[in-house]
Structure formats: structure tokens, C-alpha cells
Design an enzyme around this catalytic site. Structure first.
Site, short mmCIF file in Angstrom:
data_model
loop_
_atom_site.label_atom_id
_atom_site.label_comp_id
_atom_site.label_asym_id
_atom_site.label_seq_id
_atom_site.Cartn_x
_atom_site.Cartn_y
_atom_site.Cartn_z
N ASP A 1 2.49 1.71 3.26
CA ASP A 1 3.39 0.66 3.76
C ASP A 1 4.83 1.02 3.44
O ASP A 1 5.75 0.72 4.20
CB ASP A 1 3.15 -0.70 3.08
N HIS B 1 0.89 -1.16 0.00
CA HIS B 1 0.00 0.00 0.00
C HIS B 1 0.92 1.21 0.00
O HIS B 1 2.00 1.16 0.62
CB HIS B 1 -0.82 0.11 1.28
N ASP C 1 -7.23 -14.24 8.61
CA ASP C 1 -5.93 -14.13 7.90
C ASP C 1 -4.93 -15.18 8.37
O ASP C 1 -3.75 -14.86 8.63
CB ASP C 1 -5.35 -12.72 8.09
N GLU D 1 -11.22 -6.17 -4.92
CA GLU D 1 -11.23 -7.26 -3.93
C GLU D 1 -12.49 -7.20 -3.07
O GLU D 1 -12.69 -6.26 -2.31
CB GLU D 1 -9.98 -7.14 -3.04
N ASP E 1 -5.68 -13.65 -3.54
CA ASP E 1 -5.18 -13.50 -2.17
C ASP E 1 -5.39 -14.82 -1.45
O ASP E 1 -6.53 -15.26 -1.26
CB ASP E 1 -5.92 -12.37 -1.43
N LYS F 1 -15.16 -8.21 -0.05
CA LYS F 1 -15.14 -8.64 1.36
C LYS F 1 -16.53 -8.34 1.93
O LYS F 1 -17.05 -7.26 1.69
CB LYS F 1 -14.05 -7.89 2.13
N HIS G 1 -11.93 -14.07 2.67
CA HIS G 1 -13.14 -13.28 2.51
C HIS G 1 -14.30 -14.14 2.01
O HIS G 1 -15.44 -13.95 2.42
CB HIS G 1 -12.90 -12.10 1.58
N MET H 1 2.41 -6.10 -7.09
CA MET H 1 1.10 -5.48 -7.00
C MET H 1 1.18 -4.23 -6.13
O MET H 1 1.93 -4.20 -5.15
CB MET H 1 0.12 -6.50 -6.40
N ASP I 1 -12.18 -11.62 9.81
CA ASP I 1 -11.07 -11.95 8.90
C ASP I 1 -9.88 -12.46 9.72
O ASP I 1 -9.17 -11.68 10.34
CB ASP I 1 -10.68 -10.68 8.13
N GLU J 1 -10.28 -13.38 -2.30
CA GLU J 1 -9.42 -13.81 -1.20
C GLU J 1 -10.08 -14.99 -0.49
O GLU J 1 -11.27 -14.94 -0.15
CB GLU J 1 -9.19 -12.65 -0.21
N ASP K 1 -2.05 -13.28 1.34
CA ASP K 1 -2.51 -12.12 2.11
C ASP K 1 -3.03 -12.67 3.44
O ASP K 1 -4.17 -13.14 3.52
CB ASP K 1 -3.60 -11.35 1.36
C1 GLT Z 1 -6.23 -5.64 4.35
C2 GLT Z 1 -7.33 -6.52 3.83
C3 GLT Z 1 -6.83 -7.31 2.71
C4 GLT Z 1 -6.55 -6.48 1.49
C5 GLT Z 1 -5.40 -5.59 1.67
C6 GLT Z 1 -5.26 -4.71 0.45
S1 GLT Z 1 -5.35 -4.77 3.16
O1 GLT Z 1 -5.30 -6.43 5.06
O2 GLT Z 1 -7.86 -7.36 4.86
O3 GLT Z 1 -7.65 -8.37 2.40
O4 GLT Z 1 -6.19 -7.34 0.43
O5 GLT Z 1 -5.72 -3.43 0.61
MN MN Z 2 -6.74 -9.38 0.70
MN MN Z 3 -8.33 -10.03 4.25
#
Ligand code: GLT
Ligand code: MN
Ligand code: MN
Length: 388
Positions: free
Chosen positions: A58, A55, A258, A182, A246, A184, A221, A89, A256, A218, A288
Site C-alpha cells: 500500500d 500493507h 466491508d 485475523e 477490525d 476469515k 468476517h 498497525m 465480505d 473483524e 476495516d
Molecule cells: C483485506 C481483508 C481484510 C484484512 C486486510 C489486512 S486486507 O481487505 O479483507 O479483512 O484485514 O490484510
Molecule cells: Mn480485516
Molecule cells: Mn474483511
């Protein structure tokens, strides 16, 4: 095992925010120290990671001076060269600063929307300079808790206006990257607009330049929404709209999480790898995800290495699945074919429809065909458990 050692050609990538994640959550402060972005890129490069994603904030701290910015860019370019890592990316942080508390592209305030566009344009310029192939849009703040305050229709119109603006700008500037939106379903907002891959696919078709825009689904998500990630990825691919992926892991219907790739639902994850590898996915195998909050810095690198290793192991399982005589024989047996009937159904003609109306079927006989899915699934199960 050497076979599961990552190489650059595997095209693995990580977001800088993943490895720099400090373990903060809504109920607790950070548990790890700040990892500076340049060390972050170097450490990824050393582990044979192919690419990094970032980002704007970042890499270049929010509010940095032009001098600071130029210094960081210069150093980043040197590291890219020295560590043979690419910037795969780029994306914009349109969620952290309080100015985006009620959305960026969908904010009611034209000043906020314009500021968001400006922030994206500035970072697109940097992304192009660093050679990014994809530009991701994750609308984390594009949503609502109070439905009385925002109408989804209006929000979607504003989102479209911004995407059209940025597509036109990218075209005018000659930027080579493709855009990937993306989805979510929620978090950080109570509900997020463009909640699933299906919403994004439909939205893309309404844009001025649908060619430039695809989906960045993702795993986490999809599973947050209780959906089958494999199906999500596959439908995007079938539509020619899988522009980025992702990868990570997630228990269904939760926030989320992750989690490290492969650490939840191996079977569904296996099919994601199978989809990508069977179709010769040309993009990055991008993770991700976040290291556990309980980990220290060493654990961050264990998490990076573990993710890539699990991917390679699952890929090996995919090869076995494809070569497994029993599995292939079952698959062959369940795929019937009848060229004459298929021709009739494939392209509509009035004569064909009449013919089909007259065709005689024996539904009971058809229903008797055995579909040995128990055996098929058990075989896959054993393969994944390492006994087949
Ligand atoms: C954040 C989010 C991710 C996105 C990122 C990109 S930032 O961590 O949960 O799924 O891909 O902006
Ligand atoms: Mn993501
Ligand atoms: Mn995420």
C-alpha cells in the site's frame, strides 16, 4: 453535533487500503481514481484520525527500487509528524501477487513459503521503524477450493512453522509489536484455514511464543460465518487475546461486504462498542471497510467521517445504557447471588462435591423466577431508536 466530532484521543484508525479502495469487484472495474498513499495519510490526519494501517504494498509499490522506497519512507515520516498521525498497525500483502495463488505460508512450494517469510521480515523492519504497535496476519490465500490438493493438518503445520519463525525473528530483532492473526471463513479462497476467532485462539496455544500472538477479529468476517461478533470479540478479550480489532458492517452469510461501520445490525454493533468502552480498550478503534462502489472521492471522506461519528454516537448510547435506571434495575434483578453455594462451586473439593450432592433443590420454584428480557430488550431498542 460537536459531541460526535472525532478527536485524536478517540484513537480511530483506518487501513490505507480502505480509503484507497477503488471500487473494483469481481464483476466490474474500478470506479475511482488511485489515491496516493501520502495524500491518503494526510487526509486521514486532517480529519483527526489517530492512526493509519498499511500493507507493505500500500505504501511502497510492489517492485519499487531502493531509492524510491527510501524516498517514500522519508516522506511518510514527515507526514506522520506534520499531521500528528501515527502508524498504528502494519501488515503484509500475501494475497495479491499471483505467486501467492495457492497460499503463502501454506503453499506446497518451499520457495513461495520462504518468499512470503522474506516479504514479512522486510516489512516488519519498516513497521518497527514507523512505530507500529501491532503486526497483523490475514491469511487471505491460505485455503483451498480443492480438498484433494491440500490437507488442512499439513497446512496448519506450515502456518505454525512460519509464525514460529517470525516470532523468533521479531524477538531477536527486538521489535516491540504484538502479532494479531485475523480469521476469515472464506473469500478469496473457497475455504480459508483459521476460519474463525475460535480456530485462531486454539492455534495460538500451539505456538512457541503464544504471548506475542493474539487475534484480530473483524465484524464482517464473524458475520460472514453467521456468528455473533460481540461474542467473538468478548471471548478473545476474556482470553487476554484481543490484540487488535477490525470494525465495519456486514449482512450475515454473504461475501465480505466491508460496509460502513454501524450501517448494519446496530444492536450487535452497539454491544461491540460497549464491550470495548466498558473495558477501557487500549488499542485503536480500527475500521476495516470499503466505501460504496457508487461513491466518488468526496464519498470516501463521507464514509470515513460517518464511521467515526457512528462509533461516537453508539458510545453515547452505551453511556446511556449504563446510566439507565430501568435497565440497571432489571439487570440487578436477574443476577441472583448465593455466596455459600457459589463458594462451593467455585473451587472443587471432594467435601464440597459431597455437600452439593446432598443439597436439596426445588427446580420448579427456581424456574418461576421472572426474567423480564422483553422489557429489557425493548428499552434498549427504544434507546437505540432515540426515544428513550
Ligand atoms: C483485506 C481483508 C481484510 C484484512 C486486510 C489486512 S486486507 O481487505 O479483507 O479483512 O484485514 O490484510
Ligand atoms: Mn480485516
Ligand atoms: Mn474483511
Amino acid at each position: 453535533m460537536a459531541a460526535f466530532t472525532p478527536k485524536k484521543e478517540h484513537r480511530f484508525s483506518f487501513g490505507l487500503w480502505c480509503t484507497a479502495n477503488r471500487g473494483r469487484d469481481p464483476f466490474g472495474e474500478e470506479t475511482r481514481d488511485r489515491l496516493d498513499p501520502l495524500t491518503n495519510i494526510k487526509e486521514l490526519g486532517k480529519r483527526n484520525v489517530y492512526g493509519f494501517n498499511y500493507h507493505d504494498d500500500d505504501l511502497i509499490p510492489f517492485g519499487a527500487s531502493l531509492q524510491q522506497r527510501n524516498k517514500i519512507i522519508k516522506e511518510t515520516k514527515k507526514i506522520i509528524k506534520d499531521y500528528a498521525i501515527v502508524c498504528s498497525m502494519a501488515t503484509t500483502n500475501l494475497f495479491y501477487h499471483r505467486v501467492f495463488k495457492d497460499g503463502a505460508f501454506t503453499s506446497h512450494d518451499p520457495h513461495v513459503r520462504a518468499y512470503a517469510l522474506q516479504k514479512v521480515m522486510k516489512n516488519m523492519e519498516l513497521g518497527a521503524e514507523l512505530g507500529a504497535k501491532t503486526y497483523v496476519f490475514w491469511g487471505g490465500r491460505e485455503g483451498a477450493e480443492v480438498d484433494a490438493a491440500k490437507t488442512p493438518g499439513e497446512a496448519i503445520k506450515r502456518y505454525r512453522e512460519c509464525m514460529n519463525f517470525l516470532c523468533a525473528h521479531a524477538r531477536r530483532q527486538g521489535y516491540g509489536f504484538r502479532f494479531a492473526i485475523e480469521p476469515k471463513p472464506n473469500e478469496p479462497r473457497g475455504d480459508i484455514f483459521l476460519a474463525t476467532a475460535g480456530h485462531v485462539l486454539a492455534f495460538i496455544e500451539t505456538l512457541d511464543d503464544p504471548e506475542r500472538v493474539g487475534v484480530n477479529p473483524e465484524i464482517e468476517h464473524s458475520r460472514m460465518a453467521g456468528l455473533n461478533t460481540y461474542h467473538d470479540f468478548a471471548q478473545c478479550m476474556e482470553a487476554g487475546k484481543l490484540y487488535h480489532v477490525d470494525l465495519g458492517a456486514q449482512k450475515p452469510n454473504r461475501f465480505d461486504q466491508d460496509l460502513r461501520f454501524g450501517s448494519e445490525d446496530l444492536k450487535e454493533t452497539f454491544f461491540v462498542v460497549k464491550l470495548l468502552e466498558d473495558h477501557g480498550w487500549a488499542g485503536t478503534r480500527n475500521f476495516d471497510e470499503h466505501p460504496y462502489r457508487s461513491e466518488n472521492e468526496q464519498g470516501v471522506w463521507d464514509f470515513v467521517e460517518g464511521s467515526m461519528r457512528s462509533y461516537l454516537i453508539l458510545w453515547e448510547k452505551v453511556k446511556r445504557f449504563n446510566a439507565d435506571k430501568k435497565i440497571q434495575q432489571i439487570l440487578k434483578s436477574v443476577h441472583n447471588s448465593d455466596p455459600a453455594l457459589e463458594l462451593l462451586m467455585g473451587r472443587y473439593t471432594p467435601e464440597g462435591a459431597e455437600k452439593l450432592k446432598r443439597h436439596s433443590f426445588d427446580p420448579m420454584a427456581l424456574s418461576k423466577k421472572r426474567l423480564p428480557y422483553e422489557e429489557l430488550d425493548q428499552r434498549l431498542q427504544e434507546l437505540l431508536l432515540g426515544v428513550a
